[in-house]
Design an enzyme around this catalytic site. Sequence first.
Site, PDB file in Angstrom:
ATOM      1  N   LYS A   1       0.830  -1.205   0.117  1.00  0.00           N
ATOM      2  CA  LYS A   1       0.051   0.164  -0.031  1.00  0.00           C
ATOM      3  C   LYS A   1       0.806   1.399   0.059  1.00  0.00           C
ATOM      4  O   LYS A   1       1.868   1.316   0.795  1.00  0.00           O
ATOM      5  CB  LYS A   1      -0.962  -0.004   1.043  1.00  0.00           C
ATOM      6  CG  LYS A   1      -2.050  -0.932   1.071  1.00  0.00           C
ATOM      7  CD  LYS A   1      -3.268  -1.173   2.190  1.00  0.00           C
ATOM      8  CE  LYS A   1      -4.142  -1.883   1.655  1.00  0.00           C
ATOM      9  NZ  LYS A   1      -5.033  -2.124   2.660  1.00  0.00           N
ATOM     10  N   GLY A   2       0.521   2.107  -0.990  1.00  0.00           N
ATOM     11  CA  GLY A   2       1.277   3.258  -1.103  1.00  0.00           C
ATOM     12  C   GLY A   2       2.719   3.185  -1.654  1.00  0.00           C
ATOM     13  O   GLY A   2       3.465   4.158  -1.783  1.00  0.00           O
TER      14      GLY A   2
ATOM     15  N   SER B   1      -1.191  11.067  -5.420  1.00  0.00           N
ATOM     16  CA  SER B   1      -1.126   9.555  -5.655  1.00  0.00           C
ATOM     17  C   SER B   1       0.195   9.093  -6.228  1.00  0.00           C
ATOM     18  O   SER B   1       0.633   9.711  -7.082  1.00  0.00           O
ATOM     19  CB  SER B   1      -2.531   9.181  -6.366  1.00  0.00           C
ATOM     20  OG  SER B   1      -2.266   7.688  -6.750  1.00  0.00           O
TER      21      SER B   1
ATOM     22  N   GLU C   1      -4.759  10.245   4.024  1.00  0.00           N
ATOM     23  CA  GLU C   1      -3.982   9.199   3.655  1.00  0.00           C
ATOM     24  C   GLU C   1      -4.305   7.990   4.143  1.00  0.00           C
ATOM     25  O   GLU C   1      -4.688   7.898   5.266  1.00  0.00           O
ATOM     26  CB  GLU C   1      -2.534   9.320   3.828  1.00  0.00           C
ATOM     27  CG  GLU C   1      -1.536   9.828   2.898  1.00  0.00           C
ATOM     28  CD  GLU C   1      -1.384   8.563   1.786  1.00  0.00           C
ATOM     29  OE1 GLU C   1      -1.620   7.494   1.880  1.00  0.00           O
ATOM     30  OE2 GLU C   1      -0.758   9.197   0.754  1.00  0.00           O
TER      31      GLU C   1
HETATM   32  C1  BG6 Z   1      -0.672   3.298  -5.001  1.00  0.00           C
HETATM   33  C2  BG6 Z   1      -0.851   2.163  -4.162  1.00  0.00           C
HETATM   34  O1  BG6 Z   1      -1.549   4.506  -4.768  1.00  0.00           O
HETATM   35  O2  BG6 Z   1      -0.057   3.427  -6.414  1.00  0.00           O
HETATM   36  C3  BG6 Z   1       0.096   0.998  -4.660  1.00  0.00           C
HETATM   37  O3  BG6 Z   1      -1.305   2.070  -3.129  1.00  0.00           O
HETATM   38  C4  BG6 Z   1       0.592   1.118  -5.974  1.00  0.00           C
HETATM   39  O4  BG6 Z   1      -0.381  -0.013  -4.125  1.00  0.00           O
HETATM   40  C5  BG6 Z   1       0.975   2.281  -6.401  1.00  0.00           C
HETATM   41  O5  BG6 Z   1       1.613   0.041  -6.286  1.00  0.00           O
HETATM   42  C6  BG6 Z   1       1.330   2.612  -7.987  1.00  0.00           C
HETATM   43  O6  BG6 Z   1       0.364   2.333  -8.726  1.00  0.00           O
HETATM   44  P1  BG6 Z   1       0.462   2.034 -10.369  1.00  0.00           P
HETATM   45  O7  BG6 Z   1      -1.261   2.125 -10.635  1.00  0.00           O
HETATM   46  O8  BG6 Z   1       1.044   3.244 -10.743  1.00  0.00           O
HETATM   47  O9  BG6 Z   1       0.974   0.728 -10.482  1.00  0.00           O
HETATM   48 MG    MG Z   2      -3.427   4.590  -0.432  1.00  0.00          MG
END
Ligand code: BG6
Ligand code: MG
Length: 216
Positions: free
Chosen positions: A46-47, A117, A172
């Site tokens: 997560k994150g 994000s 968050e």
């Molecule tokens: C975050 C998620 O917001 O984005 C993670 O919590 C994820 O789990 C990250 O790996 C990257 O996301 P994406 O969509 O670019 O692969």
């Molecule tokens: Mg998050």
Amino acid sequence: MKKYKAALFDLDGVLVDTAKYHYLAWKELAQRLGFEFTEQDNERLKGVSRMASLEILLEVGGMQNHFSAEEKEQMAAEKNARYVEYISKMDASEILDGALDTLKKLRERGVKIALGSASKNSPIILKNVGLTEYFDEIVDGNSVSKAKPDPEVFTQGAERLGVAYEDCAVFEDSLAGLQAAKSVNMLAVGIGTRENLPVADVLYPSLKEFEVEKFF
Ligand code: BG6
Ligand code: MG
């Protein structure tokens, strides 16, 4: 009580429930590589950025030194293709409890709103669930180079909105995200449990319980 001028939102786990799709897509990759990837393991992602998530997954499978950089790029692309299949079917029913109401109340009060994000897929998610119009600025994995707990995703949001860091509140569900907010004196609003988010300045189980009038 101090009033804040801008609200900076994490996406996954705060506004929409995409963690389950990240999990399904990573789990499929783990299965192909021949090991189990549990929901508990998924908490660690997560994150965390896509490539850092892959490193954690490979560590869980005891395979962290098995692949070249090129093969890792390929695996991350494979996972993302599956994830994009899942999120392309999302609609407004997958907005988390209280999120839409909070965004509307903030808008009514003239509060500036930015996304902060790690995801490179945030534009498609916001579009599919119909939330794009609520954001003055979108800062995501496409525009920053440093991952949370580095505060870049939030400082860039504050700068684009023209609001001082200390007048921003960050929403968050990840520890790294809250640490990022606190490191630049933003209010760190945790969405989750005290056990998972011990550093939150204020904590709510979901945005449904958040009191807009108290902070804005
Ligand atoms: C975050 C998620 O917001 O984005 C993670 O919590 C994820 O789990 C990250 O790996 C990257 O996301 P994406 O969509 O670019 O692969
Ligand atoms: Mg998050």
